[in-house]
Motif scaffolding. Structure first.
Motif, PDB file in Angstrom:
ATOM      1  N   VAL A   1       0.839  -1.201   0.000  1.00  0.00           N
ATOM      2  CA  VAL A   1       0.000   0.000   0.000  1.00  0.00           C
ATOM      3  C   VAL A   1       0.876   1.254   0.000  1.00  0.00           C
ATOM      4  N   PRO A   2       0.344   2.375  -0.509  1.00  0.00           N
ATOM      5  CA  PRO A   2       1.094   3.638  -0.490  1.00  0.00           C
ATOM      6  C   PRO A   2       1.362   4.106   0.941  1.00  0.00           C
ATOM      7  N   HIS A   3       2.405   4.906   1.107  1.00  0.00           N
ATOM      8  CA  HIS A   3       2.778   5.381   2.441  1.00  0.00           C
ATOM      9  C   HIS A   3       1.652   6.133   3.133  1.00  0.00           C
ATOM     10  N   HIS A   4       0.865   6.894   2.357  1.00  0.00           N
ATOM     11  CA  HIS A   4      -0.177   7.711   2.989  1.00  0.00           C
ATOM     12  C   HIS A   4      -1.369   6.885   3.461  1.00  0.00           C
ATOM     13  N   ARG A   5      -1.365   5.547   3.202  1.00  0.00           N
ATOM     14  CA  ARG A   5      -2.461   4.707   3.669  1.00  0.00           C
ATOM     15  C   ARG A   5      -1.979   3.594   4.595  1.00  0.00           C
ATOM     16  N   HIS A   6      -0.736   3.660   5.060  1.00  0.00           N
ATOM     17  CA  HIS A   6      -0.217   2.633   5.962  1.00  0.00           C
ATOM     18  C   HIS A   6      -1.028   2.561   7.247  1.00  0.00           C
ATOM     19  N   GLY A   7      -1.379   3.714   7.800  1.00  0.00           N
ATOM     20  CA  GLY A   7      -2.133   3.723   9.047  1.00  0.00           C
ATOM     21  C   GLY A   7      -3.486   3.053   8.896  1.00  0.00           C
ATOM     22  N   GLN A   8      -4.207   3.398   7.837  1.00  0.00           N
ATOM     23  CA  GLN A   8      -5.534   2.834   7.611  1.00  0.00           C
ATOM     24  C   GLN A   8      -5.470   1.320   7.431  1.00  0.00           C
ATOM     25  N   MET A   9      -4.557   0.842   6.590  1.00  0.00           N
ATOM     26  CA  MET A   9      -4.522  -0.586   6.266  1.00  0.00           C
ATOM     27  C   MET A   9      -3.981  -1.420   7.421  1.00  0.00           C
ATOM     28  N   LEU A  10      -3.018  -0.890   8.151  1.00  0.00           N
ATOM     29  CA  LEU A  10      -2.535  -1.609   9.331  1.00  0.00           C
ATOM     30  C   LEU A  10      -3.591  -1.601  10.433  1.00  0.00           C
ATOM     31  N   GLY A  11      -4.355  -0.513  10.524  1.00  0.00           N
ATOM     32  CA  GLY A  11      -5.446  -0.458  11.488  1.00  0.00           C
ATOM     33  C   GLY A  11      -6.526  -1.480  11.169  1.00  0.00           C
ATOM     34  N   LEU A  12      -6.846  -1.634   9.887  1.00  0.00           N
ATOM     35  CA  LEU A  12      -7.828  -2.633   9.481  1.00  0.00           C
ATOM     36  C   LEU A  12      -7.319  -4.046   9.738  1.00  0.00           C
ATOM     37  N   TYR A  13      -6.024  -4.239   9.589  1.00  0.00           N
ATOM     38  CA  TYR A  13      -5.432  -5.550   9.887  1.00  0.00           C
ATOM     39  C   TYR A  13      -5.610  -5.880  11.370  1.00  0.00           C
ATOM     40  N   GLU A  14      -5.309  -4.906  12.226  1.00  0.00           N
ATOM     41  CA  GLU A  14      -5.490  -5.123  13.665  1.00  0.00           C
ATOM     42  C   GLU A  14      -6.964  -5.349  13.999  1.00  0.00           C
ATOM     43  N   SER A  15      -7.859  -4.668  13.291  1.00  0.00           N
ATOM     44  CA  SER A  15      -9.286  -4.866  13.527  1.00  0.00           C
ATOM     45  C   SER A  15      -9.727  -6.270  13.131  1.00  0.00           C
ATOM     46  N   SER A  16      -9.142  -6.814  12.069  1.00  0.00           N
ATOM     47  CA  SER A  16      -9.483  -8.185  11.669  1.00  0.00           C
ATOM     48  C   SER A  16      -9.035  -9.167  12.744  1.00  0.00           C
ATOM     49  N   ARG A  17      -7.909  -8.881  13.395  1.00  0.00           N
ATOM     50  CA  ARG A  17      -7.464  -9.718  14.506  1.00  0.00           C
ATOM     51  C   ARG A  17      -8.435  -9.602  15.682  1.00  0.00           C
ATOM     52  N   GLY A  18      -8.871  -8.382  15.959  1.00  0.00           N
ATOM     53  CA  GLY A  18      -9.810  -8.179  17.054  1.00  0.00           C
ATOM     54  C   GLY A  18     -11.151  -8.837  16.796  1.00  0.00           C
ATOM     55  N   LEU A  19     -11.599  -8.830  15.530  1.00  0.00           N
ATOM     56  CA  LEU A  19     -12.873  -9.446  15.183  1.00  0.00           C
ATOM     57  C   LEU A  19     -12.840 -10.948  15.460  1.00  0.00           C
TER      58      LEU A  19
END
Length: 393
Positions: free
Chosen positions: A325-343
């Motif tokens: 992913v582009p640098h400006h979307r690292h936070g969003q995509m890593l956050g969604l990854y952590e959310s998938s773990r939480g789910l």
């Protein structure tokens, strides 16, 4: 291109202070659960409400990962980390007044949301400022520090509570995020945030080709959380002394502390996919040890395997996401990854609790192994489909 020639300072220069900060916040969260549970018990709290504190933690992690990960793509990340660590200290500070049950639960939800943010934002900072060939190694500093912090937090909680009591222990744990807050300001200054067009979360997942990873990760977490939600009860049933249980569980985080560094180094040299695929495979094996080796050595091997599986999975996946992913979307995509773990972590214990009375502990472990194995299959199929797309193009 040398890492120092990047627009922002290199990943390693950012990874070191963030590893220090992560160590302190993980230490504070790693032990506070034990103290809170015993505090609630001292208030004659019903067992359902005590267990609810764990569920609330999962919800906080789920929401906080997505919220703060997305926010970090639009706000200066150093300032956001400072806010999150300071807020985490405030949420812990509320407990110093020995509040009633309702306040404890609310503070716990907010604390988990803030902690989720510190992890996602720290990883986003390092990922976005690292060269591809160093991303895995740089990210492993953060992951290893967190594992060490969780282990230290558990040890510190028992010692502090036994010697000091509730109020002084809460004061001690409220001070730890303040040390993390100080470490955040050791980060190099940032360039202004460049605001890009906002991308819907689902569109971002599909367009980046990461859907299989997110689904498989949720299945893996479902299996692991389900397995461990009743494991202490199972250990007691097979005759393992309570005094040994803590030592057994500590082998997980002890393994992670070193394994994170090793797998981070390997991810940069043999590829991300090989590393996180190993993590998915080992995750399916973890519950099987508890079925076929229901004794102390078997439990230790199971926990060590858990440490290896999580280390290889997390470091490899985080570096892979950073590559895609582009640098400006690292936070969003890593956050969604952590959310998938939480789910996955939310549903796993519910399934385990529902089926164990019907199939017994060993049956439940086999089901959880099957769920984790399904995650491994999802990744294999996803890799096959992606390979066909590349050939077709």
């Amino acid at each position: 291109m040398d890492e120092t020639s990047l627009p922002q300072p290199g990943g390693r220069r950012r990874a070191i202070p963030l590893a220090i900060s992560s160590l302190f916040v993980a230490t504070s969260l790693g032990g506070i659960g034990l103290v809170v549970q015993l505090y609630l018990k001292s208030l004659d709290t019903p067992l359902f409400l005590i267990s609810l504190s764990t569920t609330i933690h999962g919800v906080g992690m789920l929401v906080g990962s997505w919220l703060w990960g997305t926010a970090s793509d639009h706000i200066k990340r150093r300032r956001l980390l400072a806010f999150l660590t300071l807020s985490m200290s405030a949420c812990l500070g509320v407990l110093i007044f020995l509040p009633p049950i309702e306040v404890v639960l609310i503070a716990g939800a907010l604390r988990s949301m803030m902690f989720a943010g510190t992890g996602v934002v720290a990883v986003a900072v390092v990922s976005a400022s690292s060269l591809v060939q160093r991303r895995g190694k740089n990210l492993s500093y953060i992951s290893s520090a967190k594992a060490l912090g969780f282990a230290a937090g558990n040890v510190l909680a028992g010692l502090a509570l036994a010697q000091l009591g509730f109020r002084p222990t809460f004061i001690l744990y409220a001070m730890l995020p303040l040390l993390a807050f100080a470490a955040v300001w050791l980060l190099p200054s940032e360039n202004p945030v460049v605001h890009k067009n906002r991308v819907n979360a689902w569109r971002a997942i599909f367009s980046s080709g990461l859907l299989d990873l997110y689904v498989a990760t949720a299945l893996r977490q479902m299996a692991i959380f389900g397995t461990f939600s009743l494991l202490y009860v199972y250990m007691e049933e097979v005759g393992i002394p309570i005094s040994i249980m803590g030592i057994i569980s500590a082998t997980n985080t002890a393994t992670q502390t070193l394994a994170m560094l090793v797998f981070g180094w390997l991810a940069d040299r043999i590829g991300r996919r090989r590393i996180f695929m190993l993590g998915f495979f080992l995750s399916a094996a973890v519950p099987l040890f508890f079925v076929f080796a229901a004794n102390i050595p078997g439990m230790i091997v199971g926990y060590i395997t858990l440490g290896l599986s999580f280390s290889s999975l997390y470091v490899g996946s985080a570096a892979h996401i950073g590559d895609r992913v582009p640098h400006h979307r690292h936070g969003q995509m890593l956050g969604l990854y952590e959310s998938s773990r939480g789910l996955g972590g939310l549903f796993g214990p519910i399934i385990a609790g529902a089926i164990t009375p019907l199939v017994g502990f060993k049956g439940m472990f086999l089901v959880m192994s099957g769920i984790a194995g399904l995650g491994f299959v999802v990744m294999i199929l996803g890799n096959t489909v992606m390979g066909k797309r590349i050939v077709g193009n």
